[in-house]
Design a protein around this motif. Structure first.
Motif, PDB file in Angstrom:
ATOM      1  N   GLN A  20       0.826  -1.209   0.000  1.00  0.00           N
ATOM      2  CA  GLN A  20       0.000   0.000   0.000  1.00  0.00           C
ATOM      3  C   GLN A  20       0.858   1.255   0.000  1.00  0.00           C
ATOM      4  O   GLN A  20       0.615   2.208  -0.743  1.00  0.00           O
ATOM      5  CB  GLN A  20      -0.891   0.021   1.252  1.00  0.00           C
ATOM      6  CG  GLN A  20      -2.165  -0.752   1.143  1.00  0.00           C
ATOM      7  CD  GLN A  20      -3.111  -0.382   2.269  1.00  0.00           C
ATOM      8  OE1 GLN A  20      -3.865   0.563   2.157  1.00  0.00           O
ATOM      9  NE2 GLN A  20      -3.045  -1.117   3.361  1.00  0.00           N
TER      10      GLN A  20
ATOM     11  N   THR B 240       1.002   4.082  -2.931  1.00  0.00           N
ATOM     12  CA  THR B 240       0.670   5.471  -2.627  1.00  0.00           C
ATOM     13  C   THR B 240       1.755   6.402  -3.153  1.00  0.00           C
ATOM     14  O   THR B 240       1.474   7.429  -3.773  1.00  0.00           O
ATOM     15  CB  THR B 240       0.500   5.667  -1.114  1.00  0.00           C
ATOM     16  OG1 THR B 240      -0.579   4.852  -0.649  1.00  0.00           O
ATOM     17  CG2 THR B 240       0.215   7.116  -0.779  1.00  0.00           C
TER      18      THR B 240
ATOM     19  N   SER C 201       1.560   5.578   5.088  1.00  0.00           N
ATOM     20  CA  SER C 201       1.538   6.684   4.139  1.00  0.00           C
ATOM     21  C   SER C 201       2.935   6.876   3.569  1.00  0.00           C
ATOM     22  O   SER C 201       3.871   6.154   3.907  1.00  0.00           O
ATOM     23  CB  SER C 201       1.078   7.978   4.826  1.00  0.00           C
ATOM     24  OG  SER C 201       2.086   8.476   5.678  1.00  0.00           O
TER      25      SER C 201
END
Length: 931
Positions: A159, A163, A575
């Protein structure tokens, strides 16, 4: 809709004053009682984010803050009018009880359905370089078509990688696992949860894997909604009676998983060869995936059609679609082969995961592979083979002989290569880490992947190669975002145009010095802090930095006593800049403790310590403590445990002790059917202060173990009290408690005490206390005390546990302006976290678990930071340096002076790969630091 919610969803609870000090946290009255805990208030009612000034509006985006002193007095008067105790606190009771899910509308979790494009103007396979630098997980591979996306393997960090590189996981239709283990599937739980949260209905994805996949699915059910996993499909023979796709077929036959007008994807099972007992153990089966694109029809020749007596018209189209037609002027049938040029065979790609040489021996003998070899019997031409196998296997004579059977195929070696360790894959976070290292190397040591010999720019040997094409049949080492083009046919071959430029620390520092020239002088000022030579101007501006009182527990403390390493300081999901929760407590030669273990924790250890250093850190783990069952706090656990088992295999050692909430045991028990995790589990409720007291007496009252906040008769009894299980009964847990006590003693720790907090069912904080030691004069002095909050609202239990702590590591998910959202989700604001520490008389407070809406640095009120510091990933805080910790905060103003949180700016920032986004515009005023 909001007004229909019952008022008891968000509850104010009153408690009697604490014995030694009152709980002086006064929150603003929560004006929106009927708010769903699972979702933020609607945009019209939500407070604007603190993000500096709008471009078109010179006024601040929110009104000025009120002084906290008047705030306290106003709140106190309000409570007295309502007859409430001054020790009341505010939280979402339904969320704490786990009942907030009932309030949410059930999602259907739709799968992507798109009209396929058989002609596919663009198609390629691409290496997604997860783990290529840290070697903690298997790289993933993207198979891209105009209207379809397929990903092979979903290791930890997928992920975060997508991103950063703008790969939209929401457009992925299928995920295929080449093996079912933590190395290839560690990122799958987080990915499924993220997809389930997209939009109003959520998204689901097809997940394919060998029969072992059912064990992973069973384990994930303990914390992932069933609806998110309804499209998981396993294939091949099963060790039990569970029906599988093709379970009745011979294992050597391919299993056709996808077969449409765009691509045919088949799976060939690969099991290690054995001379003794047949069959394989769970987790040993690997897969060879075969991706076959349809052939391209030859070009239609109108001249030939006219010669055969055909008029231009619809019959031309029928011939091109493969139908035979009758001639218009001759008594013959015209067939497509009469007027069409030769067809071009569709490209074929193999993805091979051969984890051991035993698997390689089996690979040589699989009959279903014969049609793909470059022999007279082979009827399919393989264009590209992506080898996910480790270098130790691909370099073996057995594997090399198998590779030679494909004379003209392009081989891409995607196993872990030494050359990929030199430069970071996650460049955005690496830039920030390098800049922080330049500013303050004492708290931000040099990253483990940038060794001194790589501190300067070194040329990339492939950078001088042409972007397209390579010699037929040659072996190419995989690089991040390397492509092999499948369509258009004219571009068939290697494409290096997307490979990112290599990032070096010297390049990052050059950028920093050009953007902030004065940062070099600030670096010198930081150095002087350790020498006791503070800058007078700074001291005048920040008088609280003159603090010189040091707790007795830090008297003459050695640097090899304890160090706190923040591996993940973000919340919810990884993130670009912050990974999810993990705190590594390094006790050096005595061992180490890990507090929470979000996805990618192993990779973070390798970024901090390097490959060998991280392996040593994993070997030294004696205890892992998990605060609660939310995925951002524990989905990296299986990978850490599996790696520790690998490293200690054959060496005498004790299983690591995992302390966590009871639902975590359900996950680990189910997962261990897939991989041996070499651990022993102890429920957090068996490590409360009362449970430890029962170690000697062996008897205790269940009500007493819960503490005053959750004791029998309290308003929160239902939140914490749950039916007991064999390992939550203190008598059954005594052997494990005794073992933990022994392990703690070996590490120089006196206590590890869990205490319940207010977040979700069975959420805990923890206290670590070092044993007493003697100072230079021989007098006994107390050991340090470190408290970790996990996720929580401010509550009396948190203050009680933190009394007199040397360090409090407290979550600060939201800024002060978002207190209503913090209450709804049972998190804390920065001010609330600081107030907990102040009420408890804590020496130093470290804030962590920031919402990902603050990508690099959270919004803080600097006037409250006199004993507090903001946490960053890779931050390493030695106990001997605690006295300096708050003095670093003002220097962050220089490094992050132009960073803002603005939705428009974030979008612009994402578009620039060459800029880490730290400096956006010199004309904007940062509001991250408030005076």
């Amino acid at each position: 809709m909001l007004t229909s919610m019952p008022h008891h969803n968000l509850t104010l609870l009153g408690f009697s004053p604490l014995k030694s000090s009152s709980f002086a946290l006064f929150l603003r009255p929560f004006s929106l009682y009927p708010v769903f805990a699972s979702s933020p208030p609607p945009p019209s009612s939500r407070r604007p984010r603190a993000a500096g000034y709008r471009r078109s509006d010179p006024s601040p985006r929110f009104p000025p803050r009120r002084k906290w002193s008047s705030f306290e007095e106003e709140e106190k008067n309000s409570r007295q009018r309502k007859g409430m105790s001054s020790d009341s606190f505010e939280f979402n009771k339904r969320r704490a009880e786990g009942k907030d899910k009932i309030d949410k509308p059930k999602k259907s979790l739709k799968r992507n359905t798109r009209t396929l494009n058989p002609t596919n103007t663009i198609a390629y396979v691409q290496i997604l370089g997860t783990g290529m630098d840290t070697q903690d997980t298997s790289p993933s591979v993207l198979l891209f078509f105009d209207k379809q996306r397929f990903i092979f393997n979903a290791g930890e960090g997928l992920q975060r990688f997508c991103t950063e590189h703008k790969i939209k996981l929401s457009k992925v239709d299928h995920i295929f696992l080449s093996r079912v283990c933590s190395e290839t599937a560690g990122g799958l739980p987080g990915l499924l949860l993220t997809l389930a949260g997209i939009g109003e209905d959520g998204l689901s994805v097809n997940v394919w894997g060998p029969s072992d996949l059912k064990y992973l699915v069973d384990a994930m059910r303990s914390f992932i909604p069933r609806a998110a996993m309804v499209h998981t499909r396993s294939f091949g023979p099963s060790s039990d009676s569970t029906p599988q796709i093709g379970s009745s077929k011979p294992k050597d036959d391919p299993f056709v998983l996808v077969n449409d007008e765009v691509v045919k994807i088949s799976a060939i099972l690969l099991e290690p060869s054995r001379s003794e007992e047949p069959g394989s153990k769970p987790g040993e089966t690997s897969v060879v995936y075969v991706c076959e694109l349809p052939e391209i029809n030859g070009k239609f020749d109108p001249a030939k059609a006219m010669a055969l007596g055909l008029r231009a018209g619809p019959k031309y189209g029928k011939l091109q679609s493969g139908q035979s037609v009758k001639s218009d002027f001759k008594d013959i049938m015209v067939h497509p082969s009469d007027v069409m040029g030769p067809s071009v065979p569709g490209p074929v790609v193999l993805l091979v995961d051969c984890p051991t040489e035993s698997h390689a021996e089996e690979l040589l003998s699989i009959p279903s592979m014969n049609s793909y070899y470059s022999t007279d019997d082979g009827d399919k031409f393989v264009n590209c083979i992506i080898h996910l196998s480790p270098a130790s296997v691909t370099n073996s004579p057995t594997y090399q002989s198998w590779m030679k059977r494909f004379h003209s195929a392009q081989h891409i070696l995607a196993g872990h290569e030494t050359k990929n360790m030199e430069f970071p894959i996650l460049k955005a976070s690496s830039r920030i880490t390098a800049r922080l290292n330049y500013l303050c190397p004492q708290f931000f040591p040099a990253p483990g992947f940038w060794s001194p010999q790589h501190a300067t720019d070194s040329p990339n040997p492939d950078s001088f190669s042409k972007c397209f094409g390579s010699s037929v049949g040659e072996n190419v080492s995989a690089e991040n975002l390397l492509k092999f083009t499948l369509r258009p046919h004219g571009n068939l071959g290697i494409d290096r145009s997307c490979i990112p430029s290599q990032l070096t620390s010297s390049r990052v520092i050059d950028e920093l010095l050009s953007e902030i020239p004065e940062i070099s002088s600030k670096t010198e000022e930081v150095k002087r802090l350790w020498n006791g030579l503070q800058n007078n101007k700074t001291m005048v501006e920040e008088p609280w930095l003159n603090e010189s009182t040091v707790p007795s527990c830090l008297e003459n403390i050695r640097r090899d006593d304890m160090e706190i390493v923040l591996l993940g300081t973000g919340s919810s999901q990884p993130s670009r800049y912050r990974n999810v929760s993990a705190v590594y407590i390094d006790l050096f030669s005595r061992g180490s403790v890990l507090l929470d273990c979000g996805e990618g924790t192993l990779g973070q250890l390798k970024r901090r310590y390097g490959l060998q250093g991280a392996d040593e850190a994993v070997r030294n783990l004696k205890c892992i403590w998990i605060s609660h069952i939310h995925a951002d706090h524990h989905t990296g656990l299986a990978r850490i445990l599996a790696r520790r088992r690998e490293l200690l295999k054959g060496a005498p050692h004790e299983p690591v002790i995992v302390v966590g909430p009871r639902p975590l045991k359900n996950f680990l028990d189910a997962y261990q059917r897939l991989e041996d995790l070499d651990m022993e589990f102890l429920d957090c409720r068996n490590t409360t202060s009362t449970s430890w007291a029962s170690l000697e007496t062996t008897t205790t009252s269940p009500e007493k173990t819960e503490g005053s906040l959750f004791s029998k008769g309290s308003p929160m009894q239902s939140i914490y009290k749950r039916p007991s299980s064999p390992l939550t009964d203190n008598a059954s847990a005594l052997p494990y408690l005794k073992k933990l006590k022994k392990v703690l003693g070996e590490m120089g720790l006196e206590d590890l005490i869990s205490f319940p907090v207010v977040h979700c069912p069975q959420a805990f904080g923890v206290v670590l206390k070092a044993a007493e030691r003697k100072n230079m004069t021989g007098d006994k002095i107390p050991g340090w005390k470190t408290v970790y909050s996990g996720d929580t609202r401010p509550c009396p239990q948190m203050v009680e546990a933190s009394k007199g702590a040397t360090v409090l590591i407290h979550e600060a998910t939201f800024e002060d302006a978002l207190v209503e959202e913090a209450v709804a989700k049972n998190h804390s604001t920065t001010k609330e976290a600081i107030d907990v520490g102040s009420s408890a008389g804590v020496y130093r407070i470290i804030l962590t678990h920031f919402s990902q809406r603050y990508p690099k640095i959270p919004v803080i009120d600097e006037s409250h930071m006199h004993n507090t510091c903001i946490g960053f990933d890779m931050m390493s805080i030695n106990m001997a340096d605690l006295h300096v910790l708050p003095k670093i905060v003002p220097y962050f103003k220089n490094l992050f002076r132009n960073v803002v949180v603005d939705d428009e700016d974030e979008g612009e920032e994402e578009e620039s790969d060459g800029n880490d986004g730290l400096m956006i515009s010199v004309n904007k005023v940062s509001s991250f630091f408030r005076n």
